[in-house]
Design a protein around this motif. Structure first.
Motif, PDB file in Angstrom:
ATOM      1  N   CYS A  85       0.846  -1.186   0.000  1.00 10.09           N
ATOM      2  CA  CYS A  85       0.000   0.000   0.000  1.00 10.09           C
ATOM      3  C   CYS A  85       0.883   1.239   0.000  1.00 10.09           C
ATOM      4  O   CYS A  85       1.766   1.388   0.843  1.00 10.09           O
ATOM      5  CB  CYS A  85      -0.930   0.011   1.201  1.00 10.09           C
ATOM      6  SG  CYS A  85      -1.888   1.544   1.265  1.00 10.09           S
ATOM      7  N   ASN A  87      -0.577   4.356  -0.132  1.00  8.24           N
ATOM      8  CA  ASN A  87      -1.525   5.444   0.098  1.00  8.24           C
ATOM      9  C   ASN A  87      -1.161   6.219   1.375  1.00  8.24           C
ATOM     10  O   ASN A  87      -0.211   5.861   2.069  1.00  8.24           O
ATOM     11  CB  ASN A  87      -2.952   4.890   0.158  1.00  8.24           C
ATOM     12  CG  ASN A  87      -3.937   5.862  -0.476  1.00  8.24           C
ATOM     13  OD1 ASN A  87      -3.899   7.058  -0.197  1.00  8.24           O
ATOM     14  ND2 ASN A  87      -4.807   5.350  -1.326  1.00  8.24           N
ATOM     15  N   ILE A  88      -1.964   7.199   1.699  1.00  2.57           N
ATOM     16  CA  ILE A  88      -1.551   8.223   2.658  1.00  2.57           C
ATOM     17  C   ILE A  88      -1.177   7.682   4.043  1.00  2.57           C
ATOM     18  O   ILE A  88      -0.106   7.980   4.561  1.00  2.57           O
ATOM     19  CB  ILE A  88      -2.625   9.351   2.760  1.00  2.57           C
ATOM     20  CG1 ILE A  88      -2.127  10.493   3.618  1.00  2.57           C
ATOM     21  CG2 ILE A  88      -3.952   8.831   3.238  1.00  2.57           C
ATOM     22  CD1 ILE A  88      -1.089  11.334   2.963  1.00  2.57           C
ATOM     23  N   CYS A  90      -0.323   4.701   5.017  1.00  2.00           N
ATOM     24  CA  CYS A  90       0.867   3.846   4.964  1.00  2.00           C
ATOM     25  C   CYS A  90       2.113   4.673   4.676  1.00  2.00           C
ATOM     26  O   CYS A  90       3.172   4.447   5.282  1.00  2.00           O
ATOM     27  CB  CYS A  90       0.665   2.735   3.930  1.00  2.00           C
ATOM     28  SG  CYS A  90      -0.499   1.474   4.510  1.00  2.00           S
ATOM     29  N   CYS A 126      -5.025   2.190  -1.130  1.00  5.80           N
ATOM     30  CA  CYS A 126      -5.474   1.710   0.179  1.00  5.80           C
ATOM     31  C   CYS A 126      -6.114   0.329   0.139  1.00  5.80           C
ATOM     32  O   CYS A 126      -7.004   0.066  -0.659  1.00  5.80           O
ATOM     33  CB  CYS A 126      -6.464   2.716   0.749  1.00  5.80           C
ATOM     34  SG  CYS A 126      -7.029   2.280   2.396  1.00  5.80           S
ATOM     35  N   LEU A 127      -5.635  -0.551   1.021  1.00  6.35           N
ATOM     36  CA  LEU A 127      -6.174  -1.909   1.107  1.00  6.35           C
ATOM     37  C   LEU A 127      -7.064  -2.076   2.336  1.00  6.35           C
ATOM     38  O   LEU A 127      -7.419  -3.194   2.708  1.00  6.35           O
ATOM     39  CB  LEU A 127      -5.028  -2.926   1.122  1.00  6.35           C
ATOM     40  CG  LEU A 127      -4.265  -3.053  -0.203  1.00  6.35           C
ATOM     41  CD1 LEU A 127      -2.999  -3.874  -0.023  1.00  6.35           C
ATOM     42  CD2 LEU A 127      -5.145  -3.675  -1.282  1.00  6.35           C
ATOM     43  N   HIS A 129      -6.569  -1.319   5.604  1.00 13.98           N
ATOM     44  CA  HIS A 129      -5.991  -1.606   6.922  1.00 13.98           C
ATOM     45  C   HIS A 129      -5.185  -0.410   7.410  1.00 13.98           C
ATOM     46  O   HIS A 129      -4.107  -0.564   7.981  1.00 13.98           O
ATOM     47  CB  HIS A 129      -5.098  -2.850   6.863  1.00 13.98           C
ATOM     48  CG  HIS A 129      -5.850  -4.110   6.614  1.00 13.98           C
ATOM     49  ND1 HIS A 129      -6.619  -4.732   7.582  1.00 13.98           N
ATOM     50  CD2 HIS A 129      -5.973  -4.872   5.500  1.00 13.98           C
ATOM     51  CE1 HIS A 129      -7.176  -5.816   7.078  1.00 13.98           C
ATOM     52  NE2 HIS A 129      -6.802  -5.929   5.813  1.00 13.98           N
ATOM     53  N   CYS A 130      -5.733   0.783   7.197  1.00 15.02           N
ATOM     54  CA  CYS A 130      -4.989   2.016   7.494  1.00 15.02           C
ATOM     55  C   CYS A 130      -4.572   2.089   8.960  1.00 15.02           C
ATOM     56  O   CYS A 130      -3.545   2.688   9.280  1.00 15.02           O
ATOM     57  CB  CYS A 130      -5.841   3.230   7.152  1.00 15.02           C
ATOM     58  SG  CYS A 130      -6.750   3.062   5.629  1.00 15.02           S
ATOM     59  N   MET A 135       1.389  -1.536   5.486  1.00 12.63           N
ATOM     60  CA  MET A 135       1.018  -2.936   5.294  1.00 12.63           C
ATOM     61  C   MET A 135       1.209  -3.358   3.829  1.00 12.63           C
ATOM     62  O   MET A 135       1.345  -2.526   2.946  1.00 12.63           O
ATOM     63  CB  MET A 135      -0.427  -3.172   5.737  1.00 12.63           C
ATOM     64  CG  MET A 135      -1.505  -2.369   5.028  1.00 12.63           C
ATOM     65  SD  MET A 135      -2.076  -3.052   3.452  1.00 12.63           S
ATOM     66  CE  MET A 135      -2.709  -4.641   3.943  1.00 12.63           C
TER      67      MET A 135
HETATM   68  S1  FES Z   1      -3.571   3.753   3.480  1.00 15.37           S
HETATM   69 FE1  FES Z   1      -2.566   1.836   3.492  1.00 15.37          FE
HETATM   70  S2  FES Z   1      -4.124   0.436   4.086  1.00 15.37           S
HETATM   71 FE2  FES Z   1      -5.144   2.348   3.949  1.00 15.37          FE
END
Ligand code: FES
Length: 165
Positions: A85, A87-88, A90, A126-127, A129-130, A135
């Motif tokens: 991931c 995204n933000i 992570c 995003c998966l 599990h933020c 992750m």
């Molecule tokens: S930002 Fe990584 S799991 Fe949501």
């Protein structure tokens, strides 16, 4: 031209059976997922065309789905696909260090496959599990959370040793 195998056709027929005849396009996600599994874990232009033609839907409808969702792989993958991931949440919790650790340990780039064919790296959104960031997901079977470089190295070593997912 790629021919669909009988198991692929069966998967598509099963997916189509869930929808009315005039809503065939709605079966495309399930059809592509199943065909991807049968096709060694990835899709290419020819197989996407073949699925669309078999379903009698516009090819562009299949491409819209295959190129949008990160669960579709448009190039060959390793035995273990590491979807990290990026995204933000992570990223704020060190995903870039995790990605660097994987790149350095495996000598692999995003969307690439390690020389031994065991691993591929994919950066995904995003998966879900933020709260346990950073992750990654191994194939579509196992999520590993609260990653550290040490934890990643241990995971890679376990997978190399044939650990079950
Ligand atoms: S930002 Fe990584 S799991 Fe949501």
């Amino acid at each position: 031209m790629t021919a669909l195998t009988d198991p692929m056709k069966k998967i598509i027929d099963d997916e189509l059976s869930h929808y009315p005849a005039d809503k065939r396009q709605s079966a495309i996600i399930g059809a592509l997922m199943g065909v991807q599994r049968e096709h060694g874990g990835h899709l290419d232009q020819f197989i996407i065309d073949a699925v669309a033609d078999y379903m009698d839907i516009p090819r562009i409808a299949a491409y819209e789905v295959a190129t949008f969702y990160s669960m579709f792989n448009l190039s060959p993958t390793g035995q273990y696909q590491l979807s990290v991931c990026a995204n933000i949440s992570c990223m704020l919790n060190g995903a870039d260090t995790i990605i660097d650790t994987i790149k350095e340990t495996l000598d692999v780039t995003p969307d690439g496959v390690s020389e031994d064919g065991l691993f591929s790296l994919k950066l995904v959104s995003c998966l879900g599990h933020c709260d346990n960031a950073p992750m990654l997901q191994v194939n579509d079977q196992r999520c590993v959370m609260k990653l550290t470089p040490e934890k990643v190295k241990m995971l890679l070593s376990e997978l190399r040793g044939g650990a079950k997912l």
